[in-house]
Design an enzyme around this catalytic site. Sequence first.
Site, PDB file in Angstrom:
ATOM      1  N   HIS A  31      -9.536  -8.643  -7.598  1.00 62.22           N
ATOM      2  CA  HIS A  31      -9.374  -8.115  -6.247  1.00 62.22           C
ATOM      3  C   HIS A  31      -9.924  -9.133  -5.257  1.00 62.22           C
ATOM      4  O   HIS A  31     -10.990  -9.709  -5.460  1.00 62.22           O
ATOM      5  CB  HIS A  31     -10.147  -6.803  -6.116  1.00 62.22           C
ATOM      6  CG  HIS A  31     -10.312  -6.324  -4.714  1.00 62.22           C
ATOM      7  ND1 HIS A  31     -11.534  -6.278  -4.071  1.00 62.22           N
ATOM      8  CD2 HIS A  31      -9.410  -5.882  -3.811  1.00 62.22           C
ATOM      9  CE1 HIS A  31     -11.366  -5.811  -2.845  1.00 62.22           C
ATOM     10  NE2 HIS A  31     -10.094  -5.557  -2.662  1.00 62.22           N
ATOM     11  N   LYS A  70       0.837  -1.182   0.000  1.00 57.69           N
ATOM     12  CA  LYS A  70       0.000   0.000   0.000  1.00 57.69           C
ATOM     13  C   LYS A  70       0.882   1.247   0.000  1.00 57.69           C
ATOM     14  O   LYS A  70       1.919   1.296   0.673  1.00 57.69           O
ATOM     15  CB  LYS A  70      -0.918   0.010   1.218  1.00 57.69           C
ATOM     16  CG  LYS A  70      -1.858  -1.178   1.291  1.00 57.69           C
ATOM     17  CD  LYS A  70      -2.891  -1.150   0.171  1.00 57.69           C
ATOM     18  CE  LYS A  70      -3.881  -2.299   0.291  1.00 57.69           C
ATOM     19  NZ  LYS A  70      -4.970  -2.202  -0.690  1.00 57.69           N
ATOM     20  N   GLU A 129      -2.017   0.441  -8.606  1.00 55.66           N
ATOM     21  CA  GLU A 129      -3.438   0.108  -8.479  1.00 55.66           C
ATOM     22  C   GLU A 129      -4.216   1.296  -7.916  1.00 55.66           C
ATOM     23  O   GLU A 129      -3.746   1.980  -7.006  1.00 55.66           O
ATOM     24  CB  GLU A 129      -3.577  -1.095  -7.555  1.00 55.66           C
ATOM     25  CG  GLU A 129      -4.974  -1.617  -7.374  1.00 55.66           C
ATOM     26  CD  GLU A 129      -4.982  -2.919  -6.594  1.00 55.66           C
ATOM     27  OE1 GLU A 129      -5.982  -3.208  -5.923  1.00 55.66           O
ATOM     28  OE2 GLU A 129      -3.961  -3.656  -6.661  1.00 55.66           O
ATOM     29  N   ASP A 160     -14.210  -7.503  -9.054  1.00 57.92           N
ATOM     30  CA  ASP A 160     -14.500  -7.795  -7.650  1.00 57.92           C
ATOM     31  C   ASP A 160     -15.768  -8.640  -7.591  1.00 57.92           C
ATOM     32  O   ASP A 160     -16.688  -8.449  -8.392  1.00 57.92           O
ATOM     33  CB  ASP A 160     -14.689  -6.484  -6.879  1.00 57.92           C
ATOM     34  CG  ASP A 160     -14.972  -6.693  -5.399  1.00 57.92           C
ATOM     35  OD1 ASP A 160     -14.024  -6.696  -4.609  1.00 57.92           O
ATOM     36  OD2 ASP A 160     -16.155  -6.864  -5.037  1.00 57.92           O
ATOM     37  N   GLU A 204     -11.647  -2.739  -8.454  1.00 54.36           N
ATOM     38  CA  GLU A 204     -12.376  -3.194  -7.265  1.00 54.36           C
ATOM     39  C   GLU A 204     -13.500  -2.241  -6.872  1.00 54.36           C
ATOM     40  O   GLU A 204     -14.437  -2.647  -6.179  1.00 54.36           O
ATOM     41  CB  GLU A 204     -11.430  -3.398  -6.084  1.00 54.36           C
ATOM     42  CG  GLU A 204     -10.834  -2.123  -5.512  1.00 54.36           C
ATOM     43  CD  GLU A 204      -9.849  -2.404  -4.387  1.00 54.36           C
ATOM     44  OE1 GLU A 204     -10.263  -2.358  -3.218  1.00 54.36           O
ATOM     45  OE2 GLU A 204      -8.668  -2.667  -4.695  1.00 54.36           O
ATOM     46  N   ASP A 216      -0.344  -0.023  -4.473  1.00 56.58           N
ATOM     47  CA  ASP A 216      -1.776   0.271  -4.459  1.00 56.58           C
ATOM     48  C   ASP A 216      -2.012   1.558  -3.682  1.00 56.58           C
ATOM     49  O   ASP A 216      -1.752   1.623  -2.483  1.00 56.58           O
ATOM     50  CB  ASP A 216      -2.513  -0.907  -3.805  1.00 56.58           C
ATOM     51  CG  ASP A 216      -4.019  -0.747  -3.813  1.00 56.58           C
ATOM     52  OD1 ASP A 216      -4.523   0.300  -4.268  1.00 56.58           O
ATOM     53  OD2 ASP A 216      -4.706  -1.682  -3.353  1.00 56.58           O
TER      54      ASP A 216
END
Length: 433
Positions: free
Chosen positions: A350, A219, A273, A323, A300, A247
């Site tokens: 995801h 992240k 992402e 998703d 997602e 992400d």
Amino acid sequence: MTEQIVSLDVTDVRFPTSRELDGSDAMNPEPDYSATYVTVRTSGGAEGHGLAFTIGRGNEVQAAAVSALAPLVVGQSVPELLGDLGAFNRRLVNDGQLRWLGPSKGVIHMAAAAIDNAVWDLAGRIAGKPVWRLLAEMSPEQLVSLVDFRYLRDALTPEEALDILRAAAPGRAERTEHLLAHGYPAYTTTPGWLGYTDEKLVRLAKEAVDDGFRQIKLKVGADAEADARRLRLAREAVGPDIRIAIDANQAWGVTEAIERLRPLAPFDPYWIEEPTSPDDILGHAAIRRAVAPIRVATGEHCQNQVVFKQLLQAEGIDILQLDASRVAGVTENVAILLLAAKFGVPVCPHAGGVGLCEMVQHLAMFDYVAVSGTTENRVIEYVDHLHEHFTAPVTLRDGHYLAPLTPGLGAELHPASVADHRYPEGPVWRETT
């Protein structure tokens, strides 16, 4: 008498993941992973289980939306419903009044997802097959009948969808055997939560490689210096041959995303992402042009198949991340997989959350067997949280999802887990209060 759907029960289930900061990212710093958990029951005693994934507050709103859709399900003939799942899904998302709350987006669309997933779980159980195999053994004509082409025809026609599926049909049996023997490639987000210390990041990254993963994800997006430091530590921990995705969870505007990615490029991130708003199609295209060869991935939070269509048409993404419960369940995801195949964009679902790993594996495996026919540059996300609460949890070996053999979609929670984590009266939450 014809078997009917006699009840649809919905339960607000929440897990206190914020205590350990599992799931923490730039936009969602303290999530409590939650499920709007749906059970449909038939007059013959069969059940189907599905869910929509949320992250805590608001799960009660999601549950209320499911309850609002329940009259469209209860009383339906099971043979008729399962005989035309495309028509059933269109009824769910096109109710003359409830559609106003979307249309085809947000809480009401996710409610349709939870119900659609539960009905596919029911279909798999009645057929005695996992949903990936149930889908993969349908004829091209049956699969195309699931898709609502009304808003897709300018990008994908029924004839083109049939051509895609017919082209993949000859190799279905061989790919099924390969899938059962070897599984489907996975990547893990477990090392990368923002709330974790540097030491924990490095330890978990090394463990992921030891466990057979060839890709991890971190992240980013909260602090530029921290992003560079953490990505450098991860690259040093795993070496040059392991892919590292990053992400941002929508933390940046378009210009900011381009600027924030420049200092991270030397660490060779595989994809970025959700670099910006999930609704900004042209923004994704601009970022993609500016940051290549870093790939752009999103999906997602894409609200429906039309948004995916436009992202593909605009060349806004390199990786499509569908998703299981953001769009209207298994049925709409079949349309999205066909769109991705038409445009030649790999699908990397995801997962994580509550039950998403269990459900999306079926979509990716169906895609491999019957749609795209390949796993090249395709991986399913994996997070090692909360699987113990499911009656048929995912199984991984050497960085691969093993194909599930249990009939259904895999979304059934243990009754004790539901009782313990039911919000707000479950003992886990009474103790917290």
